[in-house]
Scaffold this motif. Sequence first.
Motif, PDB file in Angstrom:
ATOM      1  N   ASN A   1       0.820  -1.224   0.000  1.00  6.76           N
ATOM      2  CA  ASN A   1       0.000   0.000   0.000  1.00  6.76           C
ATOM      3  C   ASN A   1       0.849   1.268   0.000  1.00  6.76           C
ATOM      4  OD1 ASN A   1       0.898  -0.661   2.581  1.00  6.76           O
ATOM      5  ND2 ASN A   1      -0.782   0.421   3.581  1.00  6.76           N
ATOM      6  N   ILE A   2       2.164   1.128  -0.220  1.00 13.25           N
ATOM      7  CA  ILE A   2       3.046   2.293  -0.315  1.00 13.25           C
ATOM      8  C   ILE A   2       3.634   2.349  -1.716  1.00 13.25           C
ATOM      9  CG2 ILE A   2       5.145   3.394   0.539  1.00 13.25           C
ATOM     10  CD1 ILE A   2       4.674   2.117   3.220  1.00 13.25           C
ATOM     11  N   GLU A   3       3.491   3.487  -2.381  1.00 13.40           N
ATOM     12  CA  GLU A   3       4.099   3.690  -3.697  1.00 13.40           C
ATOM     13  C   GLU A   3       5.518   4.211  -3.508  1.00 13.40           C
ATOM     14  OE1 GLU A   3       3.430   6.312  -7.801  1.00 13.40           O
ATOM     15  OE2 GLU A   3       2.046   6.497  -6.107  1.00 13.40           O
ATOM     16  N   HIS A   4       6.485   3.532  -4.097  1.00 15.06           N
ATOM     17  CA  HIS A   4       7.890   3.879  -3.921  1.00 15.06           C
ATOM     18  C   HIS A   4       8.396   4.603  -5.181  1.00 15.06           C
ATOM     19  CE1 HIS A   4       8.359   1.344  -0.278  1.00 15.06           C
ATOM     20  NE2 HIS A   4       7.404   0.636  -0.860  1.00 15.06           N
ATOM     21  N   ILE A   5       8.872   5.829  -5.001  1.00 17.49           N
ATOM     22  CA  ILE A   5       9.404   6.643  -6.098  1.00 17.49           C
ATOM     23  C   ILE A   5      10.838   7.008  -5.749  1.00 17.49           C
ATOM     24  CG2 ILE A   5       9.145   8.791  -7.394  1.00 17.49           C
ATOM     25  CD1 ILE A   5       6.162   8.726  -6.696  1.00 17.49           C
ATOM     26  N   VAL A   6      11.745   6.736  -6.670  1.00 17.51           N
ATOM     27  CA  VAL A   6      13.164   6.958  -6.410  1.00 17.51           C
ATOM     28  C   VAL A   6      13.736   7.850  -7.504  1.00 17.51           C
ATOM     29  CG1 VAL A   6      15.390   5.872  -5.932  1.00 17.51           C
ATOM     30  CG2 VAL A   6      13.267   4.652  -5.397  1.00 17.51           C
ATOM     31  N   TYR A   7      14.404   8.942  -7.088  1.00 21.08           N
ATOM     32  CA  TYR A   7      14.999   9.889  -8.032  1.00 21.08           C
ATOM     33  C   TYR A   7      16.488  10.040  -7.758  1.00 21.08           C
ATOM     34  CZ  TYR A   7      10.211  11.491  -9.067  1.00 21.08           C
ATOM     35  OH  TYR A   7       8.896  11.570  -9.435  1.00 21.08           O
ATOM     36  N   ARG A   8      17.255  10.190  -8.809  1.00 24.33           N
ATOM     37  CA  ARG A   8      18.646  10.602  -8.658  1.00 24.33           C
ATOM     38  C   ARG A   8      18.648  12.117  -8.735  1.00 24.33           C
ATOM     39  NH1 ARG A   8      23.110   7.965 -12.504  1.00 24.33           N
ATOM     40  NH2 ARG A   8      21.714   8.870 -14.042  1.00 24.33           N
ATOM     41  N   ALA A   9      18.935  12.770  -7.615  1.00 29.53           N
ATOM     42  CA  ALA A   9      18.763  14.223  -7.501  1.00 29.53           C
ATOM     43  C   ALA A   9      20.075  14.897  -7.142  1.00 29.53           C
ATOM     44  CB  ALA A   9      17.701  14.551  -6.453  1.00 29.53           C
ATOM     45  N   HIS A  10      20.176  16.155  -7.541  1.00 35.94           N
ATOM     46  CA  HIS A  10      21.352  16.959  -7.212  1.00 35.94           C
ATOM     47  C   HIS A  10      21.142  17.603  -5.848  1.00 35.94           C
ATOM     48  CE1 HIS A  10      24.539  19.937  -7.397  1.00 35.94           C
ATOM     49  NE2 HIS A  10      25.016  19.321  -8.462  1.00 35.94           N
ATOM     50  N   SER A  11      22.179  17.591  -5.024  1.00 33.24           N
ATOM     51  CA  SER A  11      22.033  18.081  -3.648  1.00 33.24           C
ATOM     52  C   SER A  11      21.610  19.542  -3.593  1.00 33.24           C
ATOM     53  CB  SER A  11      23.351  17.890  -2.883  1.00 33.24           C
ATOM     54  OG  SER A  11      24.405  18.577  -3.532  1.00 33.24           O
ATOM     55  N   LEU A  12      22.052  20.362  -4.551  1.00 32.26           N
ATOM     56  CA  LEU A  12      21.707  21.789  -4.530  1.00 32.26           C
ATOM     57  C   LEU A  12      20.275  22.053  -4.977  1.00 32.26           C
ATOM     58  CD1 LEU A  12      25.000  23.370  -5.954  1.00 32.26           C
ATOM     59  CD2 LEU A  12      24.296  23.106  -3.572  1.00 32.26           C
ATOM     60  N   ASP A  13      19.622  21.039  -5.548  1.00 33.07           N
ATOM     61  CA  ASP A  13      18.257  21.225  -6.052  1.00 33.07           C
ATOM     62  C   ASP A  13      17.219  20.530  -5.173  1.00 33.07           C
ATOM     63  OD1 ASP A  13      16.494  22.282  -8.019  1.00 33.07           O
ATOM     64  OD2 ASP A  13      16.374  20.327  -9.005  1.00 33.07           O
ATOM     65  N   LYS A  14      17.667  19.803  -4.151  1.00 38.73           N
ATOM     66  CA  LYS A  14      16.735  19.011  -3.351  1.00 38.73           C
ATOM     67  C   LYS A  14      15.703  19.863  -2.635  1.00 38.73           C
ATOM     68  CE  LYS A  14      19.706  15.032  -2.349  1.00 38.73           C
ATOM     69  NZ  LYS A  14      20.404  14.285  -1.276  1.00 38.73           N
ATOM     70  N   ASP A  15      16.123  21.002  -2.074  1.00 34.02           N
ATOM     71  CA  ASP A  15      15.165  21.838  -1.334  1.00 34.02           C
ATOM     72  C   ASP A  15      14.040  22.309  -2.241  1.00 34.02           C
ATOM     73  OD1 ASP A  15      16.806  21.463   0.797  1.00 34.02           O
ATOM     74  OD2 ASP A  15      17.626  23.486   0.847  1.00 34.02           O
ATOM     75  N   GLU A  16      14.373  22.671  -3.465  1.00 36.72           N
ATOM     76  CA  GLU A  16      13.344  23.125  -4.401  1.00 36.72           C
ATOM     77  C   GLU A  16      12.435  21.965  -4.800  1.00 36.72           C
ATOM     78  OE1 GLU A  16      11.186  25.763  -6.836  1.00 36.72           O
ATOM     79  OE2 GLU A  16      12.637  26.122  -5.228  1.00 36.72           O
ATOM     80  N   VAL A  17      13.000  20.790  -4.997  1.00 39.94           N
ATOM     81  CA  VAL A  17      12.184  19.620  -5.332  1.00 39.94           C
ATOM     82  C   VAL A  17      11.220  19.305  -4.189  1.00 39.94           C
ATOM     83  CG1 VAL A  17      12.221  17.164  -5.866  1.00 39.94           C
ATOM     84  CG2 VAL A  17      13.931  18.657  -6.866  1.00 39.94           C
ATOM     85  N   ILE A  18      11.729  19.335  -2.958  1.00 40.38           N
ATOM     86  CA  ILE A  18      10.874  19.066  -1.797  1.00 40.38           C
ATOM     87  C   ILE A  18       9.765  20.107  -1.713  1.00 40.38           C
ATOM     88  CG2 ILE A  18      10.814  19.046   0.731  1.00 40.38           C
ATOM     89  CD1 ILE A  18      13.567  17.762   0.691  1.00 40.38           C
ATOM     90  N   GLY A  19      10.116  21.366  -1.935  1.00 40.96           N
ATOM     91  CA  GLY A  19       9.110  22.423  -1.887  1.00 40.96           C
ATOM     92  C   GLY A  19       7.978  22.189  -2.876  1.00 40.96           C
ATOM     93  N   ARG A  20       8.285  21.647  -4.021  1.00 39.95           N
ATOM     94  CA  ARG A  20       7.241  21.374  -5.017  1.00 39.95           C
ATOM     95  C   ARG A  20       6.449  20.113  -4.667  1.00 39.95           C
ATOM     96  NH1 ARG A  20       9.720  23.642 -10.764  1.00 39.95           N
ATOM     97  NH2 ARG A  20      10.649  25.496  -9.831  1.00 39.95           N
ATOM     98  N   ILE A  21       7.132  19.104  -4.118  1.00 41.18           N
ATOM     99  CA  ILE A  21       6.407  17.904  -3.689  1.00 41.18           C
ATOM    100  C   ILE A  21       5.394  18.254  -2.597  1.00 41.18           C
ATOM    101  CG2 ILE A  21       6.657  15.676  -2.505  1.00 41.18           C
ATOM    102  CD1 ILE A  21       9.348  15.357  -3.885  1.00 41.18           C
ATOM    103  N   LEU A  22       5.756  19.206  -1.739  1.00 42.46           N
ATOM    104  CA  LEU A  22       4.854  19.589  -0.647  1.00 42.46           C
ATOM    105  C   LEU A  22       3.591  20.289  -1.154  1.00 42.46           C
ATOM    106  CD1 LEU A  22       7.453  20.859   1.977  1.00 42.46           C
ATOM    107  CD2 LEU A  22       6.218  18.691   1.961  1.00 42.46           C
ATOM    108  N   GLN A  23       3.554  20.629  -2.445  1.00 43.32           N
ATOM    109  CA  GLN A  23       2.351  21.228  -3.031  1.00 43.32           C
ATOM    110  C   GLN A  23       1.549  20.218  -3.838  1.00 43.32           C
ATOM    111  OE1 GLN A  23       2.759  25.342  -4.539  1.00 43.32           O
ATOM    112  NE2 GLN A  23       4.932  25.161  -4.079  1.00 43.32           N
ATOM    113  N   ALA A  24       1.893  18.944  -3.722  1.00 46.16           N
ATOM    114  CA  ALA A  24       1.161  17.912  -4.442  1.00 46.16           C
ATOM    115  C   ALA A  24      -0.292  17.848  -3.973  1.00 46.16           C
ATOM    116  CB  ALA A  24       1.833  16.558  -4.238  1.00 46.16           C
TER     117      ALA A  24
END
Length: 490
Positions: free
Chosen positions: A216-239
Amino acid sequence: MTFTDLGIETDLVDALASQGIIEPFPIQQQTIPLALTGQDIIGQAKTGTGKTFGFGLPLVQRLGLHPAPGVKALIVVPTRELCVQVTEDLELASKNRDVKIVSIYGGKAYEGQIEQLKAGAQIVVGTPGRLLDLASQRLLSLANVEVMVLDEADKMLDLGFLSDIEKLFSQTKPTRHTMLFSATMPGPIVALARRFMNRPIHIRATDPDEGLTQANIEHIVYRAHSLDKDEVIGRILQAEGRGKTVVFTRTKRAAAKLVEELNDRGYSAGAVHGDMTQEARERSMAAFKAGKKDILIATDVAARGIDVNDVTHVINHTVPDDHDAYLHRVGRTGRAGKTGIAVTFVDWADMHKWALINRALEMGIPEPVETYSSSPHLFADLNIPAGSKGRLKATPIPKAEKDASHPPRERSRSRSGGSTEGSTRDGSRPPRERRRSEPADRTEADAPAASPAADGSTPAAKRRRRRRRSGGSGGAGQAGSGEGSAAAQS
């Protein structure tokens, strides 16, 4: 099947029903009937599937409606957060009984815990360090313990806790009833656990058709750049549909930095990590459970103590150390049969670590897709509205930066509305001679030397000649005096 069918008494069933807990989970169905008979158990089930009640209900029922004062049951846990969580669950189950439960853990004053022990608490839930501390001071006696439980037993029996666990077991009687529970139970840990148990039964409550990870858990895995993680998280939080979210970091410093960054971006985030005081950790956890903050930044210290049913997303800011740590982290979502989403960021340097986790859990994601905050698949995978940015509000410019953008001379001119110090009224600079700082009432000696006359002599030389012609220094003085008097009279 109901709890009554499993042999649980009516008052306990009613207490659970008051919180909407009606049907037992598979681990509870398999362990409760055996635990009621006093059988030693090694219980293994995925996180969020009700292990606490699997050992808690038989334990409370065994004590009776009105147990005598004194410690009769001991539950040992690895973290303070889990200690609080287990205590709350047992208090819920035993609210219709005359049972006293005390939490014993570090970071809080001794006095309150000691008072509860002296008041006759029958159930102790604690971390190893504080338990041994009170036992060494003869403030806690384990001699009459009838039931002993290790929750998150794989963590309790690793090398970090093993010596403490051995000391605790040595202070209890050999005839005690022993139960071990955890989501992960490696073979060496099971072999070690049997040292403390009497012919235990190992129960695995899993679906044969289900993989090692929760279905019942969907697993999503990304190869991300450390300097871009905060921005990615900020956008995920608006899902769309995002509820409470837990973000796991590898270090305490990273957790503190991320919570500050997210709050600066306009989100409501709290933190739980080892550099915080116990009171601050409890306040942060309480605010998260109550919904006052919908984002919790945590290190692995909280991976085994967050039991909140409405967590919709877990984000691994960095790859966990191993597959067991991964399961405990992502198990904070999808609890009590609900669905959840787990997002993991893999740095380029951590690809080898992810390869081991992927292989151990048979996830089938050997090469995570390279992802940035602007990647279209990020928005599609997580149902993020198009055009969303990772910031809810603009960052205020600090006063120091504002001042730095205006040089002092310009600030002075803008405040006064006129010229700055050292400037003429129209703003131009005065000539260098006028800017020189000179006293207004200079004496003749202070004045600059006069320029020579046309014949090459200076005024001083002429005065000396006049004094010589007048007949000596005295005459010169008199003559000078007379000349001064005449000049004054004229």
